[in-house]
Design a protein around this motif. Structure first.
Motif, PDB file in Angstrom:
ATOM      1  N   ASP A   1       0.851  -1.192   0.000  1.00 55.56           N
ATOM      2  CA  ASP A   1       0.000   0.000   0.000  1.00 55.56           C
ATOM      3  C   ASP A   1       0.891   1.249   0.000  1.00 55.56           C
ATOM      4  OD1 ASP A   1      -2.276   1.613   0.159  1.00 55.56           O
ATOM      5  OD2 ASP A   1      -2.461   1.404   2.340  1.00 55.56           O
TER       6      ASP A   1
ATOM      7  N   HIS B   1       1.226   4.249  -2.665  1.00 53.92           N
ATOM      8  CA  HIS B   1       1.090   5.683  -2.347  1.00 53.92           C
ATOM      9  C   HIS B   1       2.229   6.486  -2.960  1.00 53.92           C
ATOM     10  CE1 HIS B   1      -1.283   4.412   1.483  1.00 53.92           C
ATOM     11  NE2 HIS B   1      -2.041   4.438   0.409  1.00 53.92           N
TER      12      HIS B   1
ATOM     13  N   HIS C   1      -5.161   3.303  -7.187  1.00 48.18           N
ATOM     14  CA  HIS C   1      -6.127   3.312  -6.082  1.00 48.18           C
ATOM     15  C   HIS C   1      -7.562   3.361  -6.606  1.00 48.18           C
ATOM     16  CE1 HIS C   1      -2.946   3.582  -3.183  1.00 48.18           C
ATOM     17  NE2 HIS C   1      -3.839   3.564  -2.199  1.00 48.18           N
TER      18      HIS C   1
ATOM     19  N   HIS D   1      -6.913  -4.050   0.745  1.00 48.14           N
ATOM     20  CA  HIS D   1      -6.538  -2.791   0.097  1.00 48.14           C
ATOM     21  C   HIS D   1      -5.113  -2.805  -0.478  1.00 48.14           C
ATOM     22  CE1 HIS D   1      -6.326   1.405  -0.842  1.00 48.14           C
ATOM     23  NE2 HIS D   1      -5.262   1.538  -0.066  1.00 48.14           N
TER      24      HIS D   1
ATOM     25  N   CYS E   1      -4.453  -2.271  -4.481  1.00 51.25           N
ATOM     26  CA  CYS E   1      -3.876  -1.034  -5.022  1.00 51.25           C
ATOM     27  C   CYS E   1      -2.444  -1.235  -5.498  1.00 51.25           C
ATOM     28  CB  CYS E   1      -3.952   0.098  -4.003  1.00 51.25           C
ATOM     29  SG  CYS E   1      -2.830  -0.103  -2.624  1.00 51.25           S
TER      30      CYS E   1
HETATM   31 FE   FE2 Z   1      -3.783   3.154  -0.013  1.00 46.43          FE
END
Ligand code: FE2
Length: 370
Positions: free
Chosen positions: A194, A198, A263, A277, A281
Motif C-alpha cells: 500500500d 502511495h 487506487h 486494500h 492497489c
Molecule cells: Fe492506499
C-alpha cells in the motif's frame, strides 16, 4: 520552478515513541479507537496503563474497511457515551484511523445518517463539532496518520465515500515501529505494498511536485529494498524501523498529491472481488507504470530516478518484485476477464482519484497487460 507543500500534522517518529502519548494527552479525556486483536496483543492494557484516568472510552471492534453498516451504531454510541472526551486516539492500521476520522466529525443531530448524507452530496461542509485526533499506526503502510482522508465503505450498495475535512487531519501522529513487531507476514506485505502504491501514485500524479517527489523516491527505494528482507525477518528491528519510515515518507508524498489510477482501480477490486486494500492497489502497479510512462518529461525523469531509462525493464522489475512477495499481477489472476478489466480501468480513470493520473487513456486504447 515553484512548489508548495503543506502538512499540518505534528509527527513523532521513533522506537518507543508511543510513550510520548502520556505527556501529549496530559489533563485530557481520551477515547481510544483500536482493532479487535489489540487486547490479545496486550496493547489495550498497555495503553490503559499509559493513559491512566485519562482513558474514558474504548472502541475495540473496528473492522477492516470500515463500512456504514457497522459504523452507524458505533458513531451514535460514541457521541452519546463519549461526547465529552477531548481527544480521540486511533491505534491500528488504516481501518482504525479511518474509523476514528469518521467518528470525530460530529453532526448536529448526533446521528450518522446526517454525516452520510453530507458525504453522499459530495459537497464540502463544515461539521457542527469535531474532536482532536491523534493517530498511532501499527502497520507500515496506510499513511492515514499524515493525511486528512478516510475511506468509508458501503458494501451493500457497492459504494465508497471519501471523507476529507480540515479537522480530519490528525493533530499528532506517533509512528512507533515497535508497535509493528507483531504484524504477521501477510499484513506486513500488503500494507508495505500500500505504501509503495502511495509513493508511485504521488509521482504519476497531476498534483506532483519536487517536494512530494523527494519523499516518494526515497520511500520507493527503501520499500523495494526492505520489504522482501522484512518478510523473512519479521522481528528485525532495523528493518521494521526502515519500513515504518518509508511508509511515513510515502504518506507525506501523497498527503499533498492524493492517489491516482491504481487506487481508483483498487476500490472496485475491493468492493467486487474482496481484495485487501494493499493488494488491490498494488497488483496493477506494473500496468499503471506502463500507462504513465511517456506522458510528461518531468514525471518520466522522476520515475527513471528509481527504475532507470527502460520501461520494459522497469515493469519487469516491479512485476518480479511483486511476484517475489507472492502477489499476482494480472487481472486474470483475480478472476477478472480482459473485457471486464478494460472496462474497470476506463471506469477508474473517470473516478476522482483516476482524474489525478497523468496518463489518461484514449477510449479505444487497450491497457498493456490488461
Ligand atoms: Fe492506499
Amino acid at each position: 520552478m515553484t512548489a508548495r507543500f503543506h502538512n499540518p500534522v505534528d509527527t513523532r517518529f521513533g522506537w518507543g515513541s508511543l510513550l510520548e502519548l502520556a505527556d501529549i494527552t496530559a489533563h485530557q479525556r481520551v477515547a481510544l479507537v483500536t482493532f479487535p486483536e489489540a487486547r490479545a496483543l496486550g496493547l489495550v492494557q498497555r495503553l490503559a496503563q499509559l493513559l491512566g484516568e485519562r482513558l474514558v472510552y474504548v472502541i475495540e471492534d473496528v473492522q477492516p474497511n470500515p463500512d456504514v453498516a457497522q459504523l452507524s451504531a458505533t458513531y451514535e454510541r460514541f457521541w452519546q457515551q463519549a461526547g465529552d472526551c477531548d481527544v480521540v486516539v486511533a491505534v491500528g492500521g488504516g481501518s482504525a484511523i479511518d474509523t476514528a476520522k469518521a467518528l470525530i466529525v460530529g453532526t448536529e443531530s448526533g446521528h450518522f445518517d446526517e454525516l452520510l448524507a453530507l458525504l453522499a452530496s459530495g459537497q464540502p461542509f463544515v461539521p457542527a463539532r469535531c474532536k482532536t485526533l491523534i493517530a498511532v499506526p501499527t502497520t507500515a503502510g496506510t499513511g492515514s496518520e499524515v493525511t486528512p482522508w478516510a475511506t468509508i465503505w458501503d458494501a451493500l450498495s457497492q459504494k465508497k465515500y471519501s471523507l476529507h475535512l480540515e479537522c480530519t487531519w490528525p493533530r499528532i501522529a506517533i509512528i512507533d515501529p515497535q508497535l509493528m513487531l507483531t504484524v504477521p507476514a501477510s499484513v506486513t506485505v500488503s500494507t508495505g505494498l500500500d505504501a509503495l502504491s502511495h509513493a508511485l501514485e504521488s509521482i504519476w500524479n497531476v498534483n506532483a511536485n519536487p517536494i512530494s517527489d523527494t519523499f516518494a523516491v526515497a520511500a520507493i527505494e527503501d520499500i523495494l529494498q526492505c520489504l522482501p528482507l522484512l518478510r523473512h525477518d519479521l522481528a528485525n528491528q532495523e528493518l521494521r524501523s526502515r519500513m515504518a519510515l518509508a511508509a511515513l515518507k510515502a504518506g507525506l508524498a501523497f498527503s499533498n498529491t492524493k492517489t491516482a489510477l491504481a487506487h481508483s482501480i483498487s476500490y472496485e477490486m475491493t468492493l467486487r472481488h474482496g481484495l485487501p486494500h494493499g493488494i488491490a492497489c498494488s497488483f496493477t502497479l506494473p500496468l499503471v507504470l506502463g500507462l504513465a510512462w511517456g506522458h510528461d518529461a518531468t514525471r518520466d525523469r522522476t520515475l527513471q530516478r528509481v527504475f532507470g531509462p527502460d520501461l520494459d525493464q522497469a515493469q519487469r522489475q516491479l512485476r518480479e518484485f511483486l511476484h517475489e512477495l507472492g502477489v499476482k499481477t494480472e487481472f486474470a489472476d483475480y478472476g477478472v476477464t480482459a473485457a471486464d478489466s478494460q472496462a474497470m480501468v476506463t471506469f477508474a480513470l473517470q473516478g476522482a482519484r483516476g482524474k489525478n493520473f497523468i496518463g489518461r487513456l484514449a477510449r479505444s486504447e487497450t491497457p498493456r497487460g490488461a
